[in-house]
Design an enzyme around this catalytic site. Structure first.
Site, PDB file in Angstrom:
ATOM      1  N   HIS A  79       1.202   2.517   9.344  1.00  0.00           N
ATOM      2  CA  HIS A  79       0.037   1.997  10.233  1.00  0.00           C
ATOM      3  C   HIS A  79      -0.420   0.968   9.481  1.00  0.00           C
ATOM      4  O   HIS A  79      -0.283   0.262   8.481  1.00  0.00           O
ATOM      5  CB  HIS A  79      -0.696   2.905  10.846  1.00  0.00           C
ATOM      6  CG  HIS A  79      -1.433   3.823   9.575  1.00  0.00           C
ATOM      7  ND1 HIS A  79      -2.328   3.206   8.665  1.00  0.00           N
ATOM      8  CD2 HIS A  79      -1.354   5.409   9.428  1.00  0.00           C
ATOM      9  CE1 HIS A  79      -2.591   4.216   7.857  1.00  0.00           C
ATOM     10  NE2 HIS A  79      -2.118   5.493   8.234  1.00  0.00           N
ATOM     11  N   HIS A  99      -1.575   1.093   5.995  1.00  0.00           N
ATOM     12  CA  HIS A  99      -0.808   1.019   4.957  1.00  0.00           C
ATOM     13  C   HIS A  99      -0.470  -0.561   4.800  1.00  0.00           C
ATOM     14  O   HIS A  99      -0.389  -1.180   3.608  1.00  0.00           O
ATOM     15  CB  HIS A  99       0.607   1.671   5.286  1.00  0.00           C
ATOM     16  CG  HIS A  99       0.411   2.874   5.523  1.00  0.00           C
ATOM     17  ND1 HIS A  99       0.607   3.730   6.608  1.00  0.00           N
ATOM     18  CD2 HIS A  99       0.481   3.821   4.554  1.00  0.00           C
ATOM     19  CE1 HIS A  99       0.607   5.007   6.411  1.00  0.00           C
ATOM     20  NE2 HIS A  99       0.469   5.083   5.180  1.00  0.00           N
ATOM     21  N   ALA A 159       5.761   6.509   8.359  1.00  0.00           N
ATOM     22  CA  ALA A 159       4.797   6.262   9.522  1.00  0.00           C
ATOM     23  C   ALA A 159       3.730   5.199   9.500  1.00  0.00           C
ATOM     24  O   ALA A 159       2.504   5.349   9.489  1.00  0.00           O
ATOM     25  CB  ALA A 159       4.272   7.859   9.803  1.00  0.00           C
ATOM     26  N   ASP A 217      -7.993   8.097   0.677  1.00  0.00           N
ATOM     27  CA  ASP A 217      -7.574   9.449   0.177  1.00  0.00           C
ATOM     28  C   ASP A 217      -8.143   9.255  -1.511  1.00  0.00           C
ATOM     29  O   ASP A 217      -7.705   8.894  -2.405  1.00  0.00           O
ATOM     30  CB  ASP A 217      -6.016   9.502  -0.143  1.00  0.00           C
ATOM     31  CG  ASP A 217      -5.440   9.671   1.215  1.00  0.00           C
ATOM     32  OD1 ASP A 217      -5.552  10.877   1.814  1.00  0.00           O
ATOM     33  OD2 ASP A 217      -4.786   8.571   1.826  1.00  0.00           O
ATOM     34  N   GLY A 219      -5.089   3.752  -1.219  1.00  0.00           N
ATOM     35  CA  GLY A 219      -6.253   3.537  -0.223  1.00  0.00           C
ATOM     36  C   GLY A 219      -7.485   4.473  -0.492  1.00  0.00           C
ATOM     37  O   GLY A 219      -7.384   5.571  -0.953  1.00  0.00           O
ATOM     38  N   ARG A 242      -1.265  10.937  10.475  1.00  0.00           N
ATOM     39  CA  ARG A 242      -1.271  12.283  11.429  1.00  0.00           C
ATOM     40  C   ARG A 242      -2.129  12.087  12.740  1.00  0.00           C
ATOM     41  O   ARG A 242      -2.168  13.247  13.511  1.00  0.00           O
ATOM     42  CB  ARG A 242      -2.274  13.340  10.618  1.00  0.00           C
ATOM     43  CG  ARG A 242      -1.334  13.833   9.306  1.00  0.00           C
ATOM     44  CD  ARG A 242      -1.745  14.967   8.513  1.00  0.00           C
ATOM     45  NE  ARG A 242      -0.677  15.782   7.697  1.00  0.00           N
ATOM     46  CZ  ARG A 242      -0.830  15.311   6.324  1.00  0.00           C
ATOM     47  NH1 ARG A 242      -1.562  14.752   5.891  1.00  0.00           N
ATOM     48  NH2 ARG A 242       0.190  16.140   5.710  1.00  0.00           N
ATOM     49  N   LEU A 244      -7.476   5.351  10.281  1.00  0.00           N
ATOM     50  CA  LEU A 244      -6.160   5.456  10.500  1.00  0.00           C
ATOM     51  C   LEU A 244      -5.434   6.305   9.743  1.00  0.00           C
ATOM     52  O   LEU A 244      -5.610   6.605   8.539  1.00  0.00           O
ATOM     53  CB  LEU A 244      -5.544   4.024  10.547  1.00  0.00           C
ATOM     54  CG  LEU A 244      -6.081   2.928  11.312  1.00  0.00           C
ATOM     55  CD1 LEU A 244      -5.158   1.540  11.387  1.00  0.00           C
ATOM     56  CD2 LEU A 244      -6.013   3.120  12.809  1.00  0.00           C
TER      57      LEU A 244
HETATM   58  P1  AMP Z   1       0.314   8.204   2.990  1.00  0.00           P
HETATM   59  O1  AMP Z   1       1.343   7.464   3.946  1.00  0.00           O
HETATM   60  O2  AMP Z   1      -0.656   8.858   3.977  1.00  0.00           O
HETATM   61  O3  AMP Z   1       0.565   9.090   1.910  1.00  0.00           O
HETATM   62  O4  AMP Z   1      -0.728   7.061   2.404  1.00  0.00           O
HETATM   63  C1  AMP Z   1      -0.006   6.012   1.446  1.00  0.00           C
HETATM   64  C2  AMP Z   1      -1.225   5.175   1.217  1.00  0.00           C
HETATM   65  O5  AMP Z   1      -1.997   4.542   2.228  1.00  0.00           O
HETATM   66  C3  AMP Z   1      -2.230   5.837   0.453  1.00  0.00           C
HETATM   67  O6  AMP Z   1      -2.832   5.258  -0.714  1.00  0.00           O
HETATM   68  C4  AMP Z   1      -3.400   6.019   1.368  1.00  0.00           C
HETATM   69  O7  AMP Z   1      -4.524   6.191   0.731  1.00  0.00           O
HETATM   70  C5  AMP Z   1      -3.431   4.833   2.081  1.00  0.00           C
HETATM   71  N1  AMP Z   1      -3.832   4.908   3.564  1.00  0.00           N
HETATM   72  C6  AMP Z   1      -3.776   5.878   4.457  1.00  0.00           C
HETATM   73  N2  AMP Z   1      -4.252   5.464   5.598  1.00  0.00           N
HETATM   74  C7  AMP Z   1      -5.425   4.597   5.288  1.00  0.00           C
HETATM   75  C8  AMP Z   1      -6.216   3.741   5.880  1.00  0.00           C
HETATM   76  N3  AMP Z   1      -6.718   4.089   7.132  1.00  0.00           N
HETATM   77  N4  AMP Z   1      -6.742   2.635   5.445  1.00  0.00           N
HETATM   78  C9  AMP Z   1      -6.268   2.256   4.098  1.00  0.00           C
HETATM   79  N5  AMP Z   1      -5.352   3.055   3.397  1.00  0.00           N
HETATM   80  C10 AMP Z   1      -4.890   4.117   4.079  1.00  0.00           C
END
Ligand code: AMP
Length: 283
Positions: free
Chosen positions: A33, A36, A31, A149, A146, A186, A183
């Site tokens: 954005h 990522h 998903a 988190d 990121g 969710r 961003l």
């Molecule tokens: P996720 O797909 O939510 O597990 O996130 C994958 C990676 O993208 C993780 O390292 C997150 O910290 C990072 N990430 C998620 N949202 C953001 C954001 N708004 N800005 C920068 N990195 C992000």
């Protein structure tokens, strides 16, 4: 350029064997954005070959969490990866990642029981386990995560140090909407009224950051006041926590703390759990 898509360990091993130069990994749950994509661009600067993993990891979801309804948008994810010049998308099935019920897993330790870990028991164990598996499967020189988190990032750094994992850990800043909302995959769960309430999380962090000259208590009071108002909104924000913590350990900092800290917040709007944070420097 269309990335190579690897779905099995054998396919990944074959493309990995062909990879030239250094390799950067960006682990995601898909998903994708702009947040990522910013990490992917950072990875592109850091290494010759960029691998993006797309895997919704059941091990890091608790009972009653959103594993089944977590957004899965694989075709769009591959398009985003193509636009960013990604070389390889590793998209394993659950069966590929966990052919048997895992017996030996990574234990997050005390940091995994703090803050986000308090309301999500086992979450960080599951997250670290899949990250270590991805490191072993992909064999990157560097992996990019990121700041969004922040506790996850701190724990991955700690795992790399404690277990001598030979992967450099890089962090990218949080990418936000026009009004400050971080961003998140969710965010697409939010209806318009919920979306309007959700911005209070980043507004609380901004209010806390603006009060940094007053020290830890002023930071928490300013942020708490914004959350208090949002708790009375329709629909309400139901806060889970608001903490000022050490960026490396996620333990609360004391009243007289000076130096780096992270102001972290989480709350629920409707059925959606959202988190955000801002790094601060207390004088
Ligand atoms: P996720 O797909 O939510 O597990 O996130 C994958 C990676 O993208 C993780 O390292 C997150 O910290 C990072 N990430 C998620 N949202 C953001 C954001 N708004 N800005 C920068 N990195 C992000």
């Amino acid at each position: 350029m269309t990335p190579v898509i690897a779905q099995t360990r054998e396919e990944l091993a074959a493309v990995r064997a062909d990879a030239q130069g250094t390799v950067a990994l960006v682990p995601t749950m898909g998903a994708l954005h702009e947040g990522h994509r910013s990490l992917i661009r950072r990875a592109r600067q850091l290494a010759d070959t960029v691998v993006v993993s797309v895997f919704v990891n059941p091990l890091q979801f608790g009972a009653g969490e959103d594993l089944d309804r977590y957004p899965r948008t694989f075709a769009a994810d591959v398009e985003a990866c193509a636009a960013e010049g990604v070389d390889v998308v590793f998209a394993p099935t659950v069966q590929v990642m966990y052919p048997d019920e895992p017996q030996v897993t990574v234990k997050a330790g005390p940091m995994g029981e703090r803050v986000e870990g308090l309301t999500r028991p086992g979450h960080f164990d599951g997250m670290l386990t899949v990250v270590l598996k991805l490191f072993h499967l992909v064999g990157p020189d560097v992996a990019v995560f990121g700041q969004k988190d922040a506790q996850q990032l701190a724990m991955i750094r700690r795992m790399a140090a404690d277990l001598n994992v030979p992967v450099a850990i890089e962090a990218g800043p949080t990418v936000r909407e026009f009004d400050g909302l971080a961003l998140s995959s969710r965010n697409r769960y939010l209806g318009p009224a919920e979306r309007a309430t959700a911005v209070a999380l980043s507004q609380a962090l901004q209010a806390g950051a603006d009060a940094v000259a007053g020290g830890p208590e002023a930071v928490l009071a300013a942020a708490g006041a914004v959350l208090g108002k949002a708790a009375a909104a329709d629909p309400p924000l139901e806060p889970d926590y608001l903490v000022l913590v050490d960026p490396a350990t996620f333990a609360d900092v004391g009243a007289g703390h000076t130096g780096p800290a992270v102001l972290a917040v989480a709350g629920r709007v409707g059925a959606t759990h959202l988190i955000d944070n801002v790094p601060l420097s207390l004088a």
